[in-house]
Scaffold this active site. Structure first.
Site, PDB file in Angstrom:
ATOM      1  N   ASP A  56      40.160  38.794  39.555  1.00 51.08           N
ATOM      2  CA  ASP A  56      41.447  38.990  40.235  1.00 51.08           C
ATOM      3  C   ASP A  56      42.282  37.710  40.152  1.00 51.08           C
ATOM      4  O   ASP A  56      42.579  37.109  41.181  1.00 51.08           O
ATOM      5  CB  ASP A  56      41.256  39.426  41.676  1.00 51.08           C
ATOM      6  CG  ASP A  56      40.435  38.446  42.498  1.00 51.08           C
ATOM      7  OD1 ASP A  56      39.935  37.450  41.934  1.00 51.08           O
ATOM      8  OD2 ASP A  56      40.313  38.652  43.694  1.00 51.08           O
ATOM      9  N   PRO A  57      42.661  37.288  38.968  1.00 55.00           N
ATOM     10  CA  PRO A  57      43.394  36.029  38.859  1.00 55.00           C
ATOM     11  C   PRO A  57      44.667  36.038  39.698  1.00 55.00           C
ATOM     12  O   PRO A  57      45.429  36.994  39.688  1.00 55.00           O
ATOM     13  CB  PRO A  57      43.715  35.919  37.380  1.00 55.00           C
ATOM     14  CG  PRO A  57      43.440  37.246  36.788  1.00 55.00           C
ATOM     15  CD  PRO A  57      42.539  37.988  37.716  1.00 55.00           C
TER      16      PRO A  57
END
Length: 60
Positions: A56-57
């Protein structure tokens, strides 16, 4: 370089093998206690372990 996209429950076992074989590791899951405990061994082996890469950058 080993890239693991397996569930986080597998990453400590994979990391131990990577340390033994002196291979760097990239995972997509969060760092947990079992991974944190491997920090000294990884440093001693000259192995880089990058966790939380790609899950989940920018969110966490």
């Amino acid at each position: 370089v080993v890239v693991s996209l397996l569930p986080a429950s597998f990453h400590a076992a994979i990391a131990r093998v990577c340390i033994e074989l002196k291979k760097h590791l990239v995972t997509a899951s969060y760092v947990d206690d079992s991974m944190s405990k491997l920090e000294q061994a990884a440093q001693g082996a000259g192995v880089t372990i990058l966790c939380e890469m790609g899950l989940d950058p920018g969110i966490g």
